[in-house]
Design an enzyme around this catalytic site. Structure first.
Site, mmCIF file in Angstrom:
data_model
loop_
_atom_site.group_PDB
_atom_site.id
_atom_site.type_symbol
_atom_site.label_atom_id
_atom_site.label_comp_id
_atom_site.label_asym_id
_atom_site.label_seq_id
_atom_site.Cartn_x
_atom_site.Cartn_y
_atom_site.Cartn_z
ATOM 1 N N LYS A 185 -2.836 5.912 -4.394
ATOM 2 C CA LYS A 185 -3.968 6.805 -4.113
ATOM 3 C C LYS A 185 -3.829 8.150 -4.821
ATOM 4 C CE LYS A 185 -3.830 4.688 0.462
ATOM 5 N NZ LYS A 185 -2.456 4.581 0.993
ATOM 6 N N TYR B 244 3.069 9.747 0.014
ATOM 7 C CA TYR B 244 4.123 9.127 0.835
ATOM 8 C C TYR B 244 5.515 9.365 0.234
ATOM 9 C CZ TYR B 244 0.087 6.505 2.705
ATOM 10 O OH TYR B 244 -1.131 6.143 3.231
ATOM 11 N N HIS C 48 -7.718 9.393 -2.089
ATOM 12 C CA HIS C 48 -7.078 9.329 -0.763
ATOM 13 C C HIS C 48 -7.946 9.950 0.333
ATOM 14 C CE1 HIS C 48 -2.843 9.199 1.228
ATOM 15 N NE2 HIS C 48 -3.771 8.964 2.113
ATOM 16 N N ASP D 11 0.847 -1.199 0.000
ATOM 17 C CA ASP D 11 0.000 0.000 0.000
ATOM 18 C C ASP D 11 0.881 1.246 0.000
ATOM 19 O OD1 ASP D 11 -2.841 1.190 0.677
ATOM 20 O OD2 ASP D 11 -1.392 2.244 1.948
HETATM 21 N N1 LIG Z 1 -5.537 6.187 3.666
HETATM 22 C C1 LIG Z 1 -5.006 6.926 4.615
HETATM 23 O O1 LIG Z 1 -5.355 8.107 4.820
HETATM 24 C C2 LIG Z 1 -3.937 6.334 5.478
HETATM 25 C C3 LIG Z 1 -3.573 6.956 6.687
HETATM 26 C C4 LIG Z 1 -2.605 6.345 7.474
HETATM 27 C C5 LIG Z 1 -2.033 5.161 7.063
HETATM 28 N N2 LIG Z 1 -2.376 4.581 5.865
HETATM 29 C C6 LIG Z 1 -1.746 3.322 5.380
HETATM 30 O O2 LIG Z 1 -1.874 2.342 6.401
HETATM 31 C C7 LIG Z 1 -0.571 1.868 6.771
HETATM 32 C C8 LIG Z 1 -0.545 1.464 8.234
HETATM 33 O O3 LIG Z 1 -0.845 2.557 9.079
HETATM 34 P P1 LIG Z 1 0.278 3.282 9.972
HETATM 35 O O4 LIG Z 1 1.588 3.122 9.333
HETATM 36 O O5 LIG Z 1 -0.203 4.646 10.262
HETATM 37 O O6 LIG Z 1 0.194 2.508 11.361
HETATM 38 P P2 LIG Z 1 0.416 1.003 11.872
HETATM 39 O O7 LIG Z 1 0.667 0.081 10.755
HETATM 40 O O8 LIG Z 1 -0.705 0.742 12.808
HETATM 41 O O9 LIG Z 1 1.726 1.169 12.752
HETATM 42 C C9 LIG Z 1 2.986 1.340 12.161
HETATM 43 C C10 LIG Z 1 3.966 1.670 13.285
HETATM 44 O O10 LIG Z 1 4.050 0.560 14.178
HETATM 45 C C11 LIG Z 1 5.394 0.071 14.256
HETATM 46 N N3 LIG Z 1 5.277 -1.394 14.196
HETATM 47 C C12 LIG Z 1 5.019 -2.150 13.105
HETATM 48 N N4 LIG Z 1 4.942 -3.452 13.445
HETATM 49 C C13 LIG Z 1 5.135 -3.517 14.775
HETATM 50 C C14 LIG Z 1 5.187 -4.581 15.691
HETATM 51 N N5 LIG Z 1 4.998 -5.828 15.291
HETATM 52 N N6 LIG Z 1 5.424 -4.298 17.002
HETATM 53 C C15 LIG Z 1 5.625 -3.020 17.408
HETATM 54 N N7 LIG Z 1 5.597 -1.948 16.572
HETATM 55 C C16 LIG Z 1 5.355 -2.198 15.260
HETATM 56 C C17 LIG Z 1 6.109 0.650 13.055
HETATM 57 O O11 LIG Z 1 7.458 0.898 13.349
HETATM 58 P P3 LIG Z 1 8.671 0.140 12.552
HETATM 59 O O12 LIG Z 1 8.575 0.535 11.118
HETATM 60 O O13 LIG Z 1 9.878 0.654 13.232
HETATM 61 O O14 LIG Z 1 8.455 -1.340 12.763
HETATM 62 C C18 LIG Z 1 5.358 1.958 12.821
HETATM 63 O O15 LIG Z 1 5.881 2.983 13.661
HETATM 64 C C19 LIG Z 1 0.325 3.072 6.426
HETATM 65 O O16 LIG Z 1 1.687 2.750 6.444
HETATM 66 C C20 LIG Z 1 -0.253 3.467 5.098
HETATM 67 O O17 LIG Z 1 0.183 2.588 4.073
HETATM 68 C C21 LIG Z 1 -3.338 5.143 5.099
#
Ligand SMILES: NC(=O)c1ccc[n+]([C@@H]2O[C@H](COP(=O)([O-])OP(=O)(O)OC[C@H]3O[C@@H](n4cnc5c(N)ncnc54)[C@H](OP(=O)(O)O)[C@@H]3O)[C@@H](O)[C@H]2O)c1
Length: 332
Positions: A78, A49, A111, A44
């Site tokens: 997106k 990004y 998005h 994704d």
């Molecule tokens: N459509 C939208 O508006 C929108 C908004 C936000 C996000 N997104 C998408 O959704 C994806 C996921 O959301 P997100 O990145 O905000 O949050 P998330 O996936 O809930 O959390 C990612 C964070 O958690 C850490 N992490 C990952 N695996 C872990 C584990 N097993 N144990 C402990 N910590 C862990 C990562 O650090 P490390 O990298 O250091 O492991 C990173 O800081 C995004 O990357 C993006 O692709 C979309």
């Protein structure tokens, strides 16, 4: 790997993907290559990004190295807020496909439902002297969607979807669409379970993707000094005692419990990690089953609207846009 079947095309979307927000190009290139080697097949990304080119490099290299083909992969990107208008869809899609070095994407999402005027030199939002974002008040979802449908017919997008849209906005598009939205990507985690929106999506054959499925621990660093955010907006879901207790009972980690909880409710998850250890950990989520009382206690963590992290109010003035999708905290 497990899959969700998308309406209208029958395409299979892996229920686990790799999120890439906050992953800079020099890091994400090797991360994506590693993730593909580990078995991830769904990535994704988004124009915003700033890492589509690096992701494209990794995928190209992985295919050149004979490890798989483009058809094995499910790539989502997106349409950005600065391109959220019919006349800009092709411009951004062309640019994104060229950065990704692909002929098509598997899924293209709008998005966010609102739009900003675009600085044509930097392709970033125009910000006014008072710090407010320059809103494009003419945002018209139906017109934008129609151009996306044409691009789908031409084969440059396989499936279409929305992100951060509310139920009324989705309904309006469904009413006018030839190809109805197939996927909705929204914030979704144990603190913010979005039950009503998920029921609406299930009734309309829309697959739901959970962003921030771990509660987005990295968002804290990103937003902490930004307009309209304070540290209370970032509760520590991975550190919640009940989540930790369930995890230790199964010999799993809190992240694995939170992801398993969602995929077993037919929600697609896209956790982001750039660490090889956590990439492996987040991939290894299908080999245990939560007990009904554990599922219930996770369901009870839902804070409803109070669990939302991503309200986008850090873009000063965004709530004045006619398509701002959420109720504004504190407003009556
Ligand atoms: N459509 C939208 O508006 C929108 C908004 C936000 C996000 N997104 C998408 O959704 C994806 C996921 O959301 P997100 O990145 O905000 O949050 P998330 O996936 O809930 O959390 C990612 C964070 O958690 C850490 N992490 C990952 N695996 C872990 C584990 N097993 N144990 C402990 N910590 C862990 C990562 O650090 P490390 O990298 O250091 O492991 C990173 O800081 C995004 O990357 C993006 O692709 C979309």
């Amino acid at each position: 790997m497990r899959y969700a079947t998308l309406s209208q095309t029958g395409d299979l979307m892996p229920t686990l993907g790799l999120g890439t927000w906050q992953a800079p190009p020099d890091v994400i290139e090797s991360t994506v290559y590693k993730a593909l080697d580990l078995g991830y097949r769904h990535i994704d990304t988004a124009f915003n990004y700033n890492n589509e080119e690096a992701i494209g490099n990794a995928i190209k290299q992985w295919i050149t190295d004979g490890k798989g083909t483009r058809k094995d992969l499910f790539i989502t990107t997106k349409l950005p807020h600065v391109g959220n208008r019919a006349s800009d869809v092709r411009k951004f899609l062309d640019l994104q496909l060229s950065r990704l070095q692909m002929d098509y994407v598997d899924l293209y999402l709008i998005h966010v439902p609102f739009g900003f005027h675009c600085n044509l030199d930097t392709l970033t939002p125009v910000v006014k002297d008072n710090g407010e974002y320059d809103l494009d008040m003419e945002t018209n979802h139906i017109n934008t969607w129609r151009v996306m449908e044409q691009c789908q017919k031409e084969g440059r997008i396989r499936n279409l979807g929305l992100s951060n849209f509310n139920q009324a906005q989705i309904s309006k598009i469904m009413k006018h669409a030839t190809l109805k939205p197939q996927v909705l990507q929204v914030e979704l985690h144990a603190y913010f379970q979005q039950l009503e929106l998920r029921k609406f999506c299930a009734d309309n054959d829309i697959v739901v993707t959970a962003y921030a499925p771990l509660g987005s621990p990295g968002a804290k660093d990103h937003f902490v000094n930004k307009y309209n955010y304070n540290p209370d907006a970032f509760p520590d879901l991975l550190g919640h005692p009940e989540v930790k207790e369930i995890a230790s009972r199964h010999g799993k980690t809190p992240a694995q419990v939170l992801l398993n909880f969602l995929v077993n409710q037919k929600v697609v998850v896209i956790p982001k990690s750039t660490s090889e250890k956590r990439l492996k950990e987040n991939f290894d989520i299908y080999d245990f089953e939560l007990m009904p009382e554990e599922i219930n206690s996770l369901k009870n963590l839902d804070k409803g609207e109070g669990g939302r992290i991503f309200n986008f109010l850090f873009w000063k003035g965004v709530e004045k846009h006619p398509e701002y999708p959420f109720s504004v905290p504190g407003a009556v």
